[in-house]
Design a protein around this motif. Sequence first.
Motif, PDB file in Angstrom:
ATOM      1  N   ALA A  11      -1.105 -37.413 -39.518  1.00  0.00           N
ATOM      2  CA  ALA A  11      -1.056 -36.026 -39.972  1.00  0.00           C
ATOM      3  C   ALA A  11      -1.696 -35.134 -38.917  1.00  0.00           C
ATOM      4  O   ALA A  11      -2.357 -35.607 -37.988  1.00  0.00           O
ATOM      5  N   LYS A  18       1.906 -35.103 -32.806  1.00  0.00           N
ATOM      6  CA  LYS A  18       2.152 -36.143 -33.811  1.00  0.00           C
ATOM      7  C   LYS A  18       3.405 -36.958 -33.504  1.00  0.00           C
ATOM      8  O   LYS A  18       3.394 -38.182 -33.580  1.00  0.00           O
ATOM      9  N   GLY A 103       0.878 -31.674 -45.859  1.00  0.00           N
ATOM     10  CA  GLY A 103      -0.194 -32.395 -46.526  1.00  0.00           C
ATOM     11  C   GLY A 103       0.180 -32.900 -47.909  1.00  0.00           C
ATOM     12  O   GLY A 103      -0.243 -33.988 -48.318  1.00  0.00           O
ATOM     13  N   PHE A 106       1.781 -36.375 -47.845  1.00  0.00           N
ATOM     14  CA  PHE A 106       0.823 -37.462 -47.661  1.00  0.00           C
ATOM     15  C   PHE A 106       0.004 -37.679 -48.935  1.00  0.00           C
ATOM     16  O   PHE A 106      -0.267 -38.820 -49.324  1.00  0.00           O
ATOM     17  N   PHE A 281      -6.224 -30.226 -44.064  1.00  0.00           N
ATOM     18  CA  PHE A 281      -6.506 -31.622 -43.723  1.00  0.00           C
ATOM     19  C   PHE A 281      -8.009 -31.902 -43.724  1.00  0.00           C
ATOM     20  O   PHE A 281      -8.440 -32.989 -44.123  1.00  0.00           O
TER      21      PHE A 281
END
Length: 293
Positions: A11, A18, A103, A106, A281
């Motif tokens: 992430a 990434k 986010g 995830f 995050f």
Amino acid sequence: MTGRRRAVLIAGPTASGKSALALELAQAQDGIVVNADAMQIYEVLQVVTARPSDADMALAEHRLYGTVPAAVRFSTGQWLISVSEVMKNADPARPLIFVGGTGLYFDALLNGFADVPEVPAALALQVQQEIQALDGEQRLELLRREDPVAAARLKVVDPQRLTRALAVKQATGRTLSSFQDELSASMLADFLSVDRIVLDPDRDVLRKRIAVRFEQMFGGGAVDEVKVLRALDLDPSLPVMKAIGVREIGDWLDGAIEQDEAIELATIATQQYAKRQRTWFRNRFGDWPRRGA
């Protein structure tokens, strides 16, 4: 078979590197790169959303990139269904490398997902207009009346959260908190290992990368993609129409702003988005190992 599986979760904010890291790991481990970015899921906007290039995707197996029509409102629940299909069809000996900046994807993958029905955009807009004059205390009091469980969970009731809670109740007759209490199980619970990484470059480095990247996008196909998207005559409220760069390039195509201004506005919007991602995050994945890039 899930007990044999391995996963890597990468992430981080936009332009943090990434995709490059995911490709490197996939090549080294014969892994499958799985998109966890809500904008890169859509067709048409490969350059605008910084989706991996065709050349990069030819170097390792990539899944869930550019697979959803632009006219679709693709939800987190739908993404999880797509992930389950990837898992079902993939060799369990090959690691799944989830990579992206969304986010919520995830979070749902790790912690389960509350399948809240989609609320009509018109209803959400109506509710938003009805509450826009309320101050913080009035918003809290209204939420206490409509969904006391949700009100007890929140420190601050911002307009967006109140709009969602009220719209869900009006659309379904149920409180938002009742849906949130029905979490599905984590899809990674039985995996042999789950490695987690948050890429967190220096802020100034990230800002410079974003500035350079969007300027390159402008001359590298982004304009043509926005032309194709506009030709579809889609509902402006669709997620794909809100991708950073679409409005700015559209305004330039319409002659409302100059090219330099379009690039500057899109760059600023991307930098602000990256700041929000970093904050999210840090707040939600504070225990994940962090890596500069």
